[in-house]
Design an enzyme around this catalytic site. Structure first.
Site, mmCIF file in Angstrom:
data_model
loop_
_atom_site.group_PDB
_atom_site.id
_atom_site.type_symbol
_atom_site.label_atom_id
_atom_site.label_comp_id
_atom_site.label_asym_id
_atom_site.label_seq_id
_atom_site.Cartn_x
_atom_site.Cartn_y
_atom_site.Cartn_z
ATOM 1 N N HIS B 355 0.827 -1.202 0.000
ATOM 2 C CA HIS B 355 0.000 0.000 0.000
ATOM 3 C C HIS B 355 0.858 1.246 0.000
ATOM 4 C CE1 HIS B 355 -3.159 2.860 1.451
ATOM 5 N NE2 HIS B 355 -3.877 2.136 0.625
ATOM 6 N N CYS B 356 1.991 1.196 0.674
ATOM 7 C CA CYS B 356 2.884 2.363 0.780
ATOM 8 C C CYS B 356 3.509 2.746 -0.556
ATOM 9 C CB CYS B 356 4.011 2.067 1.767
ATOM 10 S SG CYS B 356 3.461 1.567 3.405
ATOM 11 N N ILE B 357 3.641 1.784 -1.474
ATOM 12 C CA ILE B 357 4.361 2.075 -2.725
ATOM 13 C C ILE B 357 3.404 2.304 -3.891
ATOM 14 C CG2 ILE B 357 6.392 0.798 -1.954
ATOM 15 C CD1 ILE B 357 5.569 -1.436 -3.973
#
Lengths: 372, 372
Positions: B355-357
């Site tokens: 999700h962070c990338i």
């Protein structure tokens, strides 16, 4: 998203449309190198903004700027112009950008020529040029257009087409040993036929006097319509441009295009002759990586280096003695387009003009008639 | 082309849609910094390729790569994925990319948060971060979407929404003095209401144990549907995550969303606990500009850090003892989507997960119902 294709445009029935056909938009780059552009490139940047703004009156404009210059370019350009990060070694989108080709269904693809800075280590204008050579691919990724990587050196400014099967080039550039030294003229013709989808190539001799690109066609002559060519003209027998323009004129008179038509020729007066001044030359930072720009250099000024936009012509203003005559000739040549002039001496000082810093993207999704 | 607007999304009746609403596509960045990613970032790059490839099964993917890495990224990624040049300081598109908002007519705009590398000089993860802070604007230029520049520090990973008026955040992150030290909780609420178009903010306490982002919500919990939240769960009382998850659970049980609903909670097992190894730590080049990555560091592994694509879920695989249970819970939570797992320990080592990338771009041109 851009697939690299393995065949050629001609084999896939694609061809390069004429610049006067409808566009989706225009791409440019943002000048910055202080060893080519005087005063840290600020005067040139101001003129690039004027050119981009003029074109944006007619069609969408995208400008690629390096990471270091992105914020400043974004600030200087009107918000309606798209600015994207794009590394480059200089800012000549005509020569480093893709040459778009289309098919009868209105699909688009792009030709990515090998670029060697107008001659590589044998007379090229700077070193290195790896970022420039990657520009076309990056533009095609953003546009989502598939790519042909042409297996030979060429630049967008070295070719003009009528969109009906004819290309216009110069021997000085296309046959220069600093481009494709192992190719004969007939091999070059074959490559152009395959990658531009043309069947007839009209060869002029030399380009405009002292043009550092080795005589790009786009300083000397261009199609303004099928069967009609504009030519940079010189009436002064003592000017070295005289013989060049006259030779081109004779060749154009004798030529037939791909449909067998003879060509109508519109003469555009040569400005000047123009020379760089001491003040202008002093503003360029000397560098081992770029060709010097000494004072009193004859500049390759030409009114044929205009850009054809949707419903508009954006032309260089270079000399108050000839600007009006050139503009009037262009107005007559393009009766349905608005002719807009921009004072572009700052671009000329860097080695080119409006056509050299622009690259049109043809409109997609519109059926097109296959050339002869 | 992206105009910077002077009002706020809420004032213009725009709001952030939920991630589970239809997408136009997904943006990512290409990892490269050797002081965060071991072995010159090559192992991480291989996993980013896998994640991008998995998402591209469901929707178009664009990946931004620095000029230096462009050619390699282009070569490594499948040709159907768009690669564009985009300078960055690291590769966390969730946090540096724009947060897209929509209106009832299906128009899109983007929120460009101020980014300070998760805490600036007071506990942030690296210096400088100017390229990161410019990423959202560059994405919006390419997408042709107008921009709100939010006047406060925030990251996309610090917020989740249900698309119906509710936001989910953590106190540890949003109230951290290294983000907006002069704002009270109620001022932060006001900013979130204005920029996300929400009317109800659910505050959890701390984020996942040892999460170096200061407790981003997207490692701890997320909406999987209106009224349904997935929560990273820990049953081991001796694990520091136990109290964090239980506190979040209690708060979620007591909460009501913007429509007054109580929330259903889906527990996703915590993997591990996971720790970096000596071999992994040795591969990171020490640097004064980035936080060190010593061996035996507890990693903030969490299955809630998945990406919701059109018709698909791309989830991290982190621990063979828990992967299957987490996948099954996600399959039940998203019965109409295909759940695809990617082994992402290499991303986790760099400080985040899928999700962070990633950053979704909502679908445009589709009328949407205004939230409460």
């Amino acid at each position: 998203m851009s697939h690299t294709l393995t065949r050629t445009p001609a084999a896939d029935r694609f061809w390069m449309p004429a610049e006067f056909e409808p566009h989706a938009g225009c791409w440019m780059l943002w000048p910055e190198r202080p060893d080519n552009w005087r005063d840290g490139a600020l005067p040139a940047q101001r003129v690039f903004v004027e050119v981009a703004t003029a074109i944006a009156r007619f069609e969408p404009v995208s400008v690629g700027a390096s990471g270091a210059q992105f914020a400043f370019a974004r600030q200087q350009l009107p918000p309606g112009i798209r600015v994207v990060e794009l590394s480059h070694d200089d800012c000549w989108m005509r020569d480093v950008g893709p040459t778009f080709v289309v098919n009868a269904r209105g699909e688009r693809r792009g030709v990515d020529w090998v670029f060697n800075a107008w001659g590589g280590l044998d007379g090229g204008l700077y070193f290195p040029w790896a970022n420039d050579d990657a520009v076309a691919r990056k533009v095609l990724e953003i546009e989502g257009v598939d790519r042909y990587r042409a297996p030979f050196v060429n630049e967008g400014g070295a070719i003009h087409v009528d969109g009906q099967g004819t290309a216009l080039v110069t021997e000085q550039c296309l046959l220069n040993r600093n481009r494709n030294p192992n190719c004969s003229q007939s091999e070059i013709e074959t490559w152009l036929q395959r990658y531009l989808g043309v069947s007839r190539i009209i060869w002029l001799g030399e380009g405009v006097f002292n043009d550092e690109t080795d005589g790009h066609i786009d300083e000397l002559a261009c199609f303004v319509a099928p069967g009609v060519v504009a030519l940079s003209w010189c009436d002064n027998r003592r000017d070295p441009q005289f013989a060049i323009s006259h030779d081109a004129y004779v060749r154009l008179c004798r030529a037939r295009d791909a449909r067998g038509r003879s060509l109508k020729i519109i003469k555009l007066p040569q400005p000047g002759p123009l020379f760089s001044t001491a003040a202008e030359a002093r503003g360029v930072q000397a560098s081992e990586n770029a060709r010097p720009r000494p004072e009193r250099t004859r500049l390759a000024g030409s009114y044929t280096n205009f850009y054809i936009a949707n419903g508009g012509i954006v032309m260089p203003l270079l000399d108050p003695r000839t600007d009006r005559l050139a503009a009037n000739r262009l107005k007559r040549a393009f009766p349905d387009r608005k002719v807009v002039g921009v004072s572009t001496r700052e671009i000329l000082l860097g080695g080119g003009n409006i056509h050299c810093i622009t690259q049109q993207v043809p409109l997609a999704g519109r059926p097109r008639k296959r050339p002869a």
